[in-house]
Design a protein around this motif. Structure first.
Motif, PDB file in Angstrom:
ATOM      1  N   PHE A  28       0.839  -1.342   0.003  1.00 51.59           N
ATOM      2  CA  PHE A  28       0.000   0.093  -0.132  1.00 51.59           C
ATOM      3  C   PHE A  28       0.917   1.227   0.084  1.00 51.59           C
ATOM      4  O   PHE A  28       1.601   1.475   0.925  1.00 51.59           O
ATOM      5  N   PRO A  52      -1.074 -10.737  15.726  1.00 53.38           N
ATOM      6  CA  PRO A  52      -1.366  -9.522  16.289  1.00 53.38           C
ATOM      7  C   PRO A  52      -2.048  -8.206  15.406  1.00 53.38           C
ATOM      8  O   PRO A  52      -2.043  -8.495  14.205  1.00 53.38           O
ATOM      9  N   ASN A  53      -2.752  -7.500  15.919  1.00 49.76           N
ATOM     10  CA  ASN A  53      -3.419  -6.229  15.169  1.00 49.76           C
ATOM     11  C   ASN A  53      -2.565  -5.785  14.210  1.00 49.76           C
ATOM     12  O   ASN A  53      -1.128  -5.784  14.368  1.00 49.76           O
ATOM     13  N   GLY A  56      -1.802  -8.440   9.038  1.00 45.13           N
ATOM     14  CA  GLY A  56      -1.929  -8.398   7.943  1.00 45.13           C
ATOM     15  C   GLY A  56      -3.011  -9.669   7.236  1.00 45.13           C
ATOM     16  O   GLY A  56      -3.406  -9.939   6.291  1.00 45.13           O
ATOM     17  N   HIS A 216      -9.138 -14.009  16.779  1.00 41.88           N
ATOM     18  CA  HIS A 216      -8.319 -13.748  17.797  1.00 41.88           C
ATOM     19  C   HIS A 216      -8.403 -14.365  19.154  1.00 41.88           C
ATOM     20  O   HIS A 216      -7.710 -14.650  19.838  1.00 41.88           O
TER      21      HIS A 216
HETATM   22  N1  ATP Z   1      -6.003   0.241   2.358  1.00 43.91           N
HETATM   23  C1  ATP Z   1      -4.919   0.205   3.223  1.00 43.91           C
HETATM   24  N2  ATP Z   1      -4.147   1.035   2.800  1.00 43.91           N
HETATM   25  C2  ATP Z   1      -3.025   1.393   3.574  1.00 43.91           C
HETATM   26  N3  ATP Z   1      -2.644   0.436   4.555  1.00 43.91           N
HETATM   27  C3  ATP Z   1      -3.397  -0.519   4.882  1.00 43.91           C
HETATM   28  C4  ATP Z   1      -4.636  -0.788   4.020  1.00 43.91           C
HETATM   29  N4  ATP Z   1      -5.003  -1.837   4.635  1.00 43.91           N
HETATM   30  C5  ATP Z   1      -4.384  -2.423   5.363  1.00 43.91           C
HETATM   31  N5  ATP Z   1      -3.336  -1.365   5.802  1.00 43.91           N
HETATM   32  C6  ATP Z   1      -2.414  -1.634   6.816  1.00 43.91           C
HETATM   33  O1  ATP Z   1      -1.797  -3.018   6.514  1.00 43.91           O
HETATM   34  C7  ATP Z   1      -1.210  -3.630   7.798  1.00 43.91           C
HETATM   35  C8  ATP Z   1      -2.050  -4.863   7.835  1.00 43.91           C
HETATM   36  O2  ATP Z   1      -3.593  -4.400   8.166  1.00 43.91           O
HETATM   37  P1  ATP Z   1      -4.736  -5.794   8.256  1.00 43.91           P
HETATM   38  O3  ATP Z   1      -6.051  -4.939   8.532  1.00 43.91           O
HETATM   39  O4  ATP Z   1      -4.599  -6.493   7.222  1.00 43.91           O
HETATM   40  O5  ATP Z   1      -4.326  -6.377   9.609  1.00 43.91           O
HETATM   41  P2  ATP Z   1      -5.071  -7.431  10.423  1.00 43.91           P
HETATM   42  O6  ATP Z   1      -4.038  -8.640  11.003  1.00 43.91           O
HETATM   43  O7  ATP Z   1      -6.252  -8.109  10.004  1.00 43.91           O
HETATM   44  O8  ATP Z   1      -5.277  -6.385  11.819  1.00 43.91           O
HETATM   45  P3  ATP Z   1      -6.665  -6.535  12.914  1.00 43.91           P
HETATM   46  O9  ATP Z   1      -6.463  -7.955  13.406  1.00 43.91           O
HETATM   47  O10 ATP Z   1      -6.502  -5.361  13.500  1.00 43.91           O
HETATM   48  O11 ATP Z   1      -7.800  -6.698  11.986  1.00 43.91           O
HETATM   49  C9  ATP Z   1      -1.743  -2.675   8.798  1.00 43.91           C
HETATM   50  O12 ATP Z   1      -0.287  -1.945   9.246  1.00 43.91           O
HETATM   51  C10 ATP Z   1      -2.672  -1.620   8.113  1.00 43.91           C
HETATM   52  O13 ATP Z   1      -2.834  -0.369   8.720  1.00 43.91           O
END
Ligand code: ATP
Length: 265
Positions: A28, A52-53, A56, A216
């Motif tokens: 991104f 973790p949050n 990805g 989670h």
């Molecule tokens: N459309 C986007 N544009 C820019 N960065 C993004 C976008 N979507 C996700 N990210 C970034 O990519 C990384 C992974 O995000 P993602 O939502 O896939 O994590 P996750 O493991 O699903 O987290 P959560 O458990 O909080 O849902 C994060 O740093 C997020 O800020």
């Protein structure tokens, strides 16, 4: 096609990979959210993705279903490359995805919501006014049975609980006849009883579908998990059974100070 092994317990069963993610990167605006992840999902297997949050997890699912562009790497479904195909095309091929928040028609009944989601359905008005064939009716009832809402078929969705609405969403995915079902945090906002019931629904789904679940809640993960994939900072940290993942030092380190991986042990 690849063959992979389920590591759910001491009994190791071969699975034929139905979905294969190969060295996928998602970027991104210069930020690498997924840094070369590979993953196989076997037919009628449950794969649970934890991390973790920001690890990805959702982005990886988005990449599989064509919602986030894959910068490099490949996604194969039933041996066919689907990398960067449109979400519509991928859904049509047989990969169904449920998002985190329920997106149901509150003013319609449970039955009508599933009717609208049936493959080949043509919009709200046409679907509800068109005479229902016995095949469609049986199909809807079968979906309702699988999500435990047969007795609520003619109840307006607005009067249902948050958890029941989440099950309708699962039902709407099933109504599309998917081979692979992707569920992004299916228990979000649910009561403990609803969470447990969701686990039982998912285990039943695996009789007919490959299922990938982002989750989670470790108690829930332990209830459903056959194979767990751990993501961290866009990379696959490890994968294995609940036992293997819980005792993996790298996983323990990543979760320390956040949420304890062994909280439910
Ligand atoms: N459309 C986007 N544009 C820019 N960065 C993004 C976008 N979507 C996700 N990210 C970034 O990519 C990384 C992974 O995000 P993602 O939502 O896939 O994590 P996750 O493991 O699903 O987290 P959560 O458990 O909080 O849902 C994060 O740093 C997020 O800020």
């Amino acid at each position: 096609m690849d063959t992979l092994l389920s590591t759910s317990d001491s009994k190791v069963e071969p699975h034929e990979a139905i979905l294969s993610v190969r060295d996928v990167r998602v970027v991104f605006s210069g930020f690498q959210a997924i840094k070369g992840v590979s993953l196989d999902v076997g037919d009628k297997e449950i794969v649970t993705i934890i991390g973790p949050n920001g690890a990805g997890k959702s982005t990886l699912m988005d990449a599989i279903v064509g919602k986030s562009p894959v910068a490099s790497g490949h996604v194969f479904y039933q041996g066919q490359e689907i990398t960067n195909k449109s979400p519509h095309e991928i859904a049509h091929m047989g990969i169904g995805r449920k998002f985190q928040n329920p997106n149901v028609y509150n003013e319609l009944t449970v039955f009508e919501n599933i009717l609208l989601a049936l493959k080949g359905s043509h919009g709200v008005f046409a679907s509800i006014k068109t005479k229902l064939t016995s095949v469609k009716k049986a199909k809807i009832e079968s979906v309702l049975d699988r999500i435990g809402l047969l007795d609520k078929a003619f109840t307006k969705v607005s009067s249902l609980s948050h958890g029941q609405k989440q099950w309708i969403e699962i039902g709407m995915v099933l109504a599309q006849d998917p081979t692979v079902v992707l569920l992004d945090e299916p228990t979000a906002g649910m009561t403990p009883d609803e969470t447990h019931e969701t686990g039982e629904i998912i285990k039943t789904l695996a009789n007919q579908h490959a299922v990938v679940v982002i989750e989670h809640d470790m108690e829930f993960v332990k209830q459903i998990a056959q194979r767990i994939v751990v993501l961290h900072q866009g990379e696959k940290l490890t994968e294995g059974s609940v036992q293997e993942v819980q005792t993996n030092p790298k996983v323990i380190e990543v979760y320390l100070g956040r949420e304890r991986i062994d909280a439910a042990a």
